[in-house]
Design an enzyme around this catalytic site. Structure first.
Site, PDB file in Angstrom:
ATOM      1  CG  MET A   1      66.163 -10.663  30.113  1.00 24.14           C
ATOM      2  SD  MET A   1      66.977 -11.642  28.862  1.00 24.14           S
ATOM      3  CE  MET A   1      68.492 -10.755  28.686  1.00 24.14           C
ATOM      4  CB  CYS A   2      60.431  -8.515  30.520  1.00 21.12           C
ATOM      5  SG  CYS A   2      59.451  -9.791  31.290  1.00 21.12           S
ATOM      6  N   GLY A   3      61.420  -7.441  27.742  1.00 17.48           N
ATOM      7  CA  GLY A   3      61.839  -6.251  27.006  1.00 17.48           C
ATOM      8  C   GLY A   3      60.724  -5.227  27.020  1.00 17.48           C
TER       9      GLY A   3
ATOM     10  CB  THR B   1      59.108  -8.942  24.327  1.00 17.18           C
ATOM     11  OG1 THR B   1      60.309  -8.465  24.932  1.00 17.18           O
ATOM     12  CG2 THR B   1      58.876  -8.212  23.024  1.00 17.18           C
TER      13      THR B   1
ATOM     14  NE  ARG C   1      65.621  -6.988  27.991  1.00 14.28           N
ATOM     15  CZ  ARG C   1      66.652  -6.874  28.830  1.00 14.28           C
ATOM     16  NH1 ARG C   1      67.865  -6.829  28.364  1.00 14.28           N
ATOM     17  NH2 ARG C   1      66.452  -6.793  30.124  1.00 14.28           N
TER      18      ARG C   1
END
Lengths: 294, 224
Positions: free
Chosen positions: A1-3, A144, A32
């Protein structure tokens, strides 16, 4: 995912609020990416001065500070958690040489405008530790992380900076990073981690050093970087965003007369001023969008 | 009844809307300050009207049955995903996978929808007043996608029996998707959808029809 998040101010009167806006965006994107967080904030105060963002970890900061002051007269040092920003007229080559004897100190990034911080832990805690809401600047990008490609360490956290005033955040994963890393290493690019994003950052730095502008660099990257990605890449003048041509990884842009904001999800921008009347759109696949000062 | 998401927890709002007290006979609901939250109005089952005032996040109005949900803003990924019946109206733009796997009802998008609009649909009707992004109608099985603007690359890739109508340009067709002859029943279907969506300035004859060549999903040894 990651933001991933980014904000570029068109209205310079908002400079003092940049850190506050950014910290709320990163905080919101904790969902995320709860493993680590990082951000780069650009604030050019003195064009004759370099700013070196270092991570000293568990090393005694006061001793390091004394050493730096002894070696480089008239340098200013600001401490933020386990990071410090050293402002000095000393050229990068000399500063890097000086840091070589400190094995536990990492140069996170450097340039005339960039200040860069990253740490393992919940993003909302990380931004508090670095007091991001009190920082000011012209533009900033943040990340993130939900770790997939490499370990949960500070070195494995974004943004990655592989050139002066450059940095990159990434949502996605690359599949040809090992081969590209080998090629770029031969070209003299230095890598600190096994992370795929660092390879993309190195690729961009190498291209920019060959005087290919950022837009053309990212366009060429569409054929050279294999995998899924939304990238936001920062330079001293501004930032750019590009999504791979499959565009599985999300991004939303909100533009008003005062700012351009980018985030993985709209909710990260919901707190920004007058966002409900902003022009809101998704970057199209394979198209490079950029904003900045000329 | 008005729910302000700045004051009330989203889970409570959804729970209330999913368990309507029919004795009270409330029909009209409004949600304020959605602020990009995910799964707003997911799983509604009753014949009620809900207006959402602002931009929403992922999976808004997912699995909808019977309810009429209007979003006065943009929607994130997967609006009205797996919708069964009812009417979902997006006044702004939609992100990817709008109406994914939808079984029935009507999804109207006033703006554009991005990639994979109507992916794997099973009977839903989607009307997009603007354009749709790449891979729209991917592996879609039944229902209709009506696009008043343009369509991106690989429209209707690996299509089953969904009917796709496009008024503007199609960048490219996906595997096994072909342009087909428009017959009276198709023109009537377009007319019906335009009427339902209150679109008066377009004529069914302005659209082109696309569907499956049926060479990919029937077993053929060449495809094995």
């Amino acid at each position: 995912m990651c933001g991933i998040v980014g904000i570029y101010l068109k209205n310079k009167k908002l400079k003092n609020k940049l850190g506050l806006y950014m910290s709320k965006m990163i905080d919101n994107m904790s969902s995320r990416g709860p493993d680590s967080a990082g951000f780069a904030i650009y604030n050019e105060e003195n064009s004759t001065c370099y700013k070196y963002s270092i991570c000293f970890g568990s090393l005694n900061f006061e001793n390091l500070k004394k050493d730096i002051n002894r070696k480089f007269k008239n340098s200013k040092i600001k401490k933020y958690s386990d990071h410090a920003v050293v402002s000095t007229k000393i050229k990068p080559k000399n500063f890097k040489e000086f840091l070589r004897k400190y094995k536990d100190v990492t140069l996170v990034g450097y340039g005339k405008a960039i200040e860069i911080f990253k740490q393992v832990g919940n993003p909302s805690e990380v931004v508090k530790r670095f007091k991001l809401n009190s920082l000011s600047g012209t533009h900033a990008i943040g990340h993130t992380r939900m770790a997939t490609e490499s370990a949960i360490t500070t070195d494995g956290s974004h943004p990655y900076s592989t050139g002066e005033d450059e940095c990159l955040v990434h949502n996605g994963s690359l599949s040809n990073h090992n081969n590209l890393r080998r090629i770029l290493k031969k070209d003299g690019i230095d890598f600190k981690s096994e992370n795929d994003t660092e390879v993309a950052a190195g690729y961009i730095s190498k291209s920019l050093s060959n005087k290919i502008d950022l837009k053309d660099t990212l366009k060429k990257g569409l054929s050279d970087l294999d995998g899924f990605y939304t990238f936001i890449t920062g330079t001293r003048k501004g930032f750019a965003i590009v999504r791979d041509e499959i565009a599985c990884k999300p991004a939303v842009i909100a533009e008003t007369k005062d700012y351009v904001a980018i985030a993985s999800e709209f909710q990260a921008m919901a707190h920004l001023p007058k966002v409900s009347s902003a022009k809101i759109f998704e970057p199209e696949p394979g198209i490079v969008y950029s904003w900045g000062r000329s | 009844m008005i729910f302000d998401l700045k004051k009330i927890n989203l889970r409570k709002v959804n729970s209330e809307l999913q368990n309507i007290d029919k004795k009270k006979n409330y029909k009209n609901y409004k949600i304020l300050n959605p602020e990009g939250n995910h799964a707003i109005c997911a799983g509604l089952q009753d014949d009620i009207n809900v207006n959402i005032e602002g931009h929403v996040g992922y999976y808004c109005a997912g699995m909808n049955q019977n309810a009429k949900i209007t979003i006065n803003g943009n929607v994130g990924t997967g609006v009205a995903e797996n919708m069964m019946s009812g009417f979902v109206h997006v006044k702004g733009n939609a992100s990817q996978s709008a109406g994914a796997t939808g079984h029935g009802g009507l999804l109207l998008i006033d703006g554009d929808a991005s990639s994979r609009c109507g992916i794997s649909m099973k009977g839903l009707d989607i009307v997009v007043k603007g354009s749709v992004g790449h891979m729209s109608g991917f592996m879609s099985q039944a229902g209709t996608i009506l696009v008043c603007g343009n369509a991106g690359e690989a429209l209707g890739d690996s299509l089953y029996e969904t009917e796709i109508y496009v008024k503007g340009k199609v960048k490219s067709l996906g595997a096994d998707c072909v342009e087909k002859q428009m017959e009276t029943k198709h023109l009537n279907k377009i007319k019906d959808l335009l009427n339902k969506c209150g679109i008066k300035n377009l004529q069914p004859s302005q659209f082109k029809r696309f569907g499956s060549a049926r060479k990919l999903y029937n077993f053929r040894v060449d495809n094995a």
